[in-house]
Design a protein around this motif. Structure first.
Motif, PDB file in Angstrom:
ATOM      1  N   ILE A  17      22.830  44.045  42.459  1.00  0.00           N
ATOM      2  CA  ILE A  17      24.112  44.047  41.752  1.00  0.00           C
ATOM      3  C   ILE A  17      23.809  44.139  40.265  1.00  0.00           C
ATOM      4  CG2 ILE A  17      26.212  42.728  41.291  1.00  0.00           C
ATOM      5  CD1 ILE A  17      25.821  41.311  43.945  1.00  0.00           C
ATOM      6  N   ARG A  18      24.525  45.011  39.606  1.00  0.00           N
ATOM      7  CA  ARG A  18      24.325  45.155  38.163  1.00  0.00           C
ATOM      8  C   ARG A  18      24.750  43.867  37.468  1.00  0.00           C
ATOM      9  NH1 ARG A  18      27.937  49.616  38.411  1.00  0.00           N
ATOM     10  NH2 ARG A  18      29.009  48.557  36.706  1.00  0.00           N
ATOM     11  N   ALA A  19      24.060  43.512  36.416  1.00  0.00           N
ATOM     12  CA  ALA A  19      24.329  42.272  35.680  1.00  0.00           C
ATOM     13  C   ALA A  19      25.742  42.280  35.102  1.00  0.00           C
ATOM     14  CB  ALA A  19      23.306  42.070  34.575  1.00  0.00           C
ATOM     15  N   ASP A  20      26.172  43.418  34.571  1.00  0.00           N
ATOM     16  CA  ASP A  20      27.514  43.462  33.987  1.00  0.00           C
ATOM     17  C   ASP A  20      28.591  43.296  35.066  1.00  0.00           C
ATOM     18  OD1 ASP A  20      26.921  46.025  35.023  1.00  0.00           O
ATOM     19  OD2 ASP A  20      28.400  46.958  33.693  1.00  0.00           O
ATOM     20  N   TYR A  21      28.339  43.834  36.275  1.00  0.00           N
ATOM     21  CA  TYR A  21      29.290  43.664  37.388  1.00  0.00           C
ATOM     22  C   TYR A  21      29.352  42.186  37.782  1.00  0.00           C
ATOM     23  CZ  TYR A  21      31.319  43.800  42.056  1.00  0.00           C
ATOM     24  OH  TYR A  21      32.111  43.564  43.152  1.00  0.00           O
ATOM     25  N   TYR A  22      28.184  41.534  37.829  1.00  0.00           N
ATOM     26  CA  TYR A  22      28.106  40.126  38.197  1.00  0.00           C
ATOM     27  C   TYR A  22      28.845  39.266  37.165  1.00  0.00           C
ATOM     28  CZ  TYR A  22      26.091  35.832  40.058  1.00  0.00           C
ATOM     29  OH  TYR A  22      25.915  34.601  40.614  1.00  0.00           O
ATOM     30  N   GLN A  23      28.644  39.543  35.887  1.00  0.00           N
ATOM     31  CA  GLN A  23      29.334  38.801  34.830  1.00  0.00           C
ATOM     32  C   GLN A  23      30.849  39.039  34.900  1.00  0.00           C
ATOM     33  OE1 GLN A  23      27.421  40.171  31.267  1.00  0.00           O
ATOM     34  NE2 GLN A  23      25.870  38.542  31.308  1.00  0.00           N
ATOM     35  N   GLN A  24      31.208  40.281  35.120  1.00  0.00           N
ATOM     36  CA  GLN A  24      32.618  40.637  35.228  1.00  0.00           C
ATOM     37  C   GLN A  24      33.246  39.917  36.436  1.00  0.00           C
ATOM     38  OE1 GLN A  24      33.209  44.838  35.913  1.00  0.00           O
ATOM     39  NE2 GLN A  24      35.220  44.806  34.939  1.00  0.00           N
ATOM     40  N   PHE A  25      32.496  39.871  37.511  1.00  0.00           N
ATOM     41  CA  PHE A  25      32.969  39.198  38.719  1.00  0.00           C
ATOM     42  C   PHE A  25      33.234  37.715  38.438  1.00  0.00           C
ATOM     43  CE2 PHE A  25      32.170  36.643  42.450  1.00  0.00           C
ATOM     44  CZ  PHE A  25      33.001  37.229  43.396  1.00  0.00           C
ATOM     45  N   HIS A  26      32.277  37.046  37.801  1.00  0.00           N
ATOM     46  CA  HIS A  26      32.440  35.620  37.505  1.00  0.00           C
ATOM     47  C   HIS A  26      33.561  35.368  36.499  1.00  0.00           C
ATOM     48  CE1 HIS A  26      29.549  33.468  39.896  1.00  0.00           C
ATOM     49  NE2 HIS A  26      28.727  34.499  39.767  1.00  0.00           N
ATOM     50  N   ARG A  27      33.723  36.246  35.550  1.00  0.00           N
ATOM     51  CA  ARG A  27      34.815  36.125  34.588  1.00  0.00           C
ATOM     52  C   ARG A  27      36.151  36.222  35.327  1.00  0.00           C
ATOM     53  NH1 ARG A  27      34.371  40.647  31.564  1.00  0.00           N
ATOM     54  NH2 ARG A  27      32.322  39.945  30.923  1.00  0.00           N
ATOM     55  N   PHE A  28      36.222  37.166  36.233  1.00  0.00           N
ATOM     56  CA  PHE A  28      37.453  37.339  36.989  1.00  0.00           C
ATOM     57  C   PHE A  28      37.737  36.115  37.877  1.00  0.00           C
ATOM     58  CE2 PHE A  28      39.911  38.846  40.651  1.00  0.00           C
ATOM     59  CZ  PHE A  28      41.030  39.312  39.989  1.00  0.00           C
ATOM     60  N   VAL A  29      36.706  35.574  38.512  1.00  0.00           N
ATOM     61  CA  VAL A  29      36.877  34.385  39.363  1.00  0.00           C
ATOM     62  C   VAL A  29      37.360  33.207  38.519  1.00  0.00           C
ATOM     63  CG1 VAL A  29      35.661  32.682  40.793  1.00  0.00           C
ATOM     64  CG2 VAL A  29      35.288  35.122  41.164  1.00  0.00           C
ATOM     65  N   ARG A  30      36.815  33.070  37.304  1.00  0.00           N
ATOM     66  CA  ARG A  30      37.272  31.989  36.416  1.00  0.00           C
ATOM     67  C   ARG A  30      38.756  32.167  36.074  1.00  0.00           C
ATOM     68  NH1 ARG A  30      32.153  32.619  34.124  1.00  0.00           N
ATOM     69  NH2 ARG A  30      32.969  33.864  32.410  1.00  0.00           N
ATOM     70  N   GLN A  31      39.164  33.417  35.862  1.00  0.00           N
ATOM     71  CA  GLN A  31      40.574  33.684  35.568  1.00  0.00           C
ATOM     72  C   GLN A  31      41.454  33.318  36.771  1.00  0.00           C
ATOM     73  OE1 GLN A  31      40.463  37.839  34.498  1.00  0.00           O
ATOM     74  NE2 GLN A  31      40.220  37.404  32.311  1.00  0.00           N
ATOM     75  N   GLN A  61      33.813  39.266  49.259  1.00  0.00           N
ATOM     76  CA  GLN A  61      33.272  40.560  48.832  1.00  0.00           C
ATOM     77  C   GLN A  61      31.903  40.365  48.183  1.00  0.00           C
ATOM     78  OE1 GLN A  61      35.998  42.631  46.239  1.00  0.00           O
ATOM     79  NE2 GLN A  61      37.644  42.626  47.773  1.00  0.00           N
ATOM     80  N   LEU A  62      31.785  39.327  47.358  1.00  0.00           N
ATOM     81  CA  LEU A  62      30.499  39.064  46.713  1.00  0.00           C
ATOM     82  C   LEU A  62      29.467  38.666  47.766  1.00  0.00           C
ATOM     83  CD1 LEU A  62      28.825  38.808  44.120  1.00  0.00           C
ATOM     84  CD2 LEU A  62      29.495  36.403  44.059  1.00  0.00           C
ATOM     85  N   ALA A  63      29.865  37.840  48.716  1.00  0.00           N
ATOM     86  CA  ALA A  63      28.939  37.403  49.762  1.00  0.00           C
ATOM     87  C   ALA A  63      28.479  38.599  50.585  1.00  0.00           C
ATOM     88  CB  ALA A  63      29.611  36.368  50.658  1.00  0.00           C
ATOM     89  N   ALA A  64      29.362  39.554  50.798  1.00  0.00           N
ATOM     90  CA  ALA A  64      29.005  40.739  51.576  1.00  0.00           C
ATOM     91  C   ALA A  64      27.967  41.591  50.829  1.00  0.00           C
ATOM     92  CB  ALA A  64      30.256  41.569  51.875  1.00  0.00           C
TER      93      ALA A  64
END
Length: 150
Positions: free
Chosen positions: A60-74, A51-54
């Protein structure tokens, strides 16, 4: 015929082997379930990364990007924990496999003992029968010999 205590031992050995087989089957099922859960987590992470690659090339909003990476770490942490669970399930499966094999060997050993006892008994019976046949033949021979001398 008197009841052979080995028959009781064999019955108990068979029951123990069956119980060990059931525990092994349960451990195999549990291991497979844990492996499937791990694969689901990996698939979920892969889908999320796709989804991120697409969205590459798009803003992409910075907060969405941070949220995305936080979720991937989880998700990565969940995968790490699931790997430990899979490893534990694998160890349990191996333990159950070994336990079942030991019970199987014990059952086979008792069966072998019973088989040897049966063979020995048959041998004794055959010898006894041969002895009776020999005695009968000797007696007939002596009778014929006595009858021919009279």
């Amino acid at each position: 015929m008197a009841h052979d205590p080995l028959l009781t031992v064999l019955k108990l050995a068979k029951e123990a082997e069956e119980q060990a087989a059931l525990r092994l089957k349960a451990a195999q099922f549990e291991h497979q379930k844990r492996v499937n859960q791990l694969q689901s987590l990996r698939d979920y992470r892969l889908d999320y990364m796709r989804q991120l690659a697409a969205q590459q090339g798009q803003q992409i909003r910075a907060d969405y990007y941070q949220q995305f990476h936080r979720f991937v770490r989880q998700v990565d942490e969940a995968i790490k924990q699931q790997l430990a669970v899979v490893h534990e399930a694998e160890q349990q499966k191996q333990y159950r496999q070994q336990h079942w094999m030991e019970k199987q060997q014990k059952r086979k050993a008792v069966e072998l003992l019973l088989e040897k006892k049966a063979q020995q008994k048959q041998l004794r019976e055959n010898k006894q029968e041969q002895k009776l046949i020999d005695e009968f033949a000797s007696q007939q021979f002596l009778r014929r010999k006595l009858n021919t001398h009279q």
